[in-house]
Design a protein around this motif. Structure first.
Motif, mmCIF file in Angstrom:
data_model
loop_
_atom_site.group_PDB
_atom_site.id
_atom_site.type_symbol
_atom_site.label_atom_id
_atom_site.label_comp_id
_atom_site.label_asym_id
_atom_site.label_seq_id
_atom_site.Cartn_x
_atom_site.Cartn_y
_atom_site.Cartn_z
ATOM 1 N N GLU A 24 41.026 -71.121 3.750
ATOM 2 C CA GLU A 24 40.246 -70.264 4.651
ATOM 3 C C GLU A 24 41.108 -69.199 5.324
ATOM 4 O O GLU A 24 40.657 -68.073 5.517
ATOM 5 C CB GLU A 24 39.567 -71.097 5.747
ATOM 6 C CG GLU A 24 38.202 -71.575 5.396
ATOM 7 C CD GLU A 24 37.421 -72.067 6.601
ATOM 8 O OE1 GLU A 24 36.301 -72.518 6.372
ATOM 9 O OE2 GLU A 24 37.904 -72.019 7.750
ATOM 10 N N SER A 37 41.858 -75.654 5.100
ATOM 11 C CA SER A 37 42.163 -74.746 6.200
ATOM 12 C C SER A 37 43.066 -73.606 5.731
ATOM 13 O O SER A 37 42.861 -72.441 6.090
ATOM 14 C CB SER A 37 42.842 -75.512 7.339
ATOM 15 O OG SER A 37 43.233 -74.637 8.374
ATOM 16 N N GLN A 80 35.358 -78.177 8.921
ATOM 17 C CA GLN A 80 36.293 -78.303 7.800
ATOM 18 C C GLN A 80 36.329 -79.736 7.290
ATOM 19 O O GLN A 80 36.509 -79.960 6.092
ATOM 20 C CB GLN A 80 37.688 -77.827 8.210
ATOM 21 C CG GLN A 80 37.755 -76.330 8.393
ATOM 22 C CD GLN A 80 39.142 -75.837 8.719
ATOM 23 O OE1 GLN A 80 40.064 -76.614 8.953
ATOM 24 N NE2 GLN A 80 39.308 -74.523 8.742
ATOM 25 N N LYS A 96 34.717 -68.982 5.237
ATOM 26 C CA LYS A 96 34.573 -69.418 6.629
ATOM 27 C C LYS A 96 33.219 -68.987 7.178
ATOM 28 O O LYS A 96 32.549 -69.767 7.870
ATOM 29 C CB LYS A 96 35.701 -68.849 7.480
ATOM 30 C CG LYS A 96 35.695 -69.354 8.902
ATOM 31 C CD LYS A 96 36.909 -68.862 9.653
ATOM 32 C CE LYS A 96 36.936 -69.426 11.068
ATOM 33 N NZ LYS A 96 38.143 -68.989 11.793
ATOM 34 N N ARG A 153 30.569 -71.277 5.797
ATOM 35 C CA ARG A 153 30.731 -72.619 6.371
ATOM 36 C C ARG A 153 30.131 -72.665 7.771
ATOM 37 O O ARG A 153 29.380 -73.588 8.119
ATOM 38 C CB ARG A 153 32.212 -73.012 6.409
ATOM 39 C CG ARG A 153 32.447 -74.375 7.060
ATOM 40 C CD ARG A 153 33.899 -74.769 7.078
ATOM 41 N NE ARG A 153 34.764 -73.885 7.817
ATOM 42 C CZ ARG A 153 34.897 -73.879 9.158
ATOM 43 N NH1 ARG A 153 34.173 -74.698 9.905
ATOM 44 N NH2 ARG A 153 35.731 -73.045 9.753
#
Length: 76
Positions: free
Chosen positions: A33, A30, A15, A5, A8
């Protein structure tokens, strides 16, 4: 915040963008993560490539974010 995360967000990716880059469904991504789902080897590899890091970094085996240089193969 986990490393996936964190990277990212550093890259400015959503996402949904990760879904496009990796082929991993956004809901599955998701869950990865959030730690609700383990990623497969291939998913880990795809995420590492998309985020420009190594699988070892994602797994917490190194603190070096930079990916390893890829060895060139020589054919005899």
């Amino acid at each position: 915040m986990n490393r996936i995360k964190e990277l990212r967000i550093e890259k400015g990716y959503t996402q949904i963008k990760m879904q496009m880059l990796t082929g991993i469904d956004q809901s599955d991504y998701s869950k990865i993560e959030c730690g609700k789902r383990w990623m497969t080897f291939n998913q880990c590899k795809s995420i590492a490539v998309a985020l420009g890091t190594s699988m070892d970094y994602l797994a917490g085996l190194t603190d070096e974010k930079k990916p390893y240089s890829r060895a060139k193969t020589h054919r005899a």
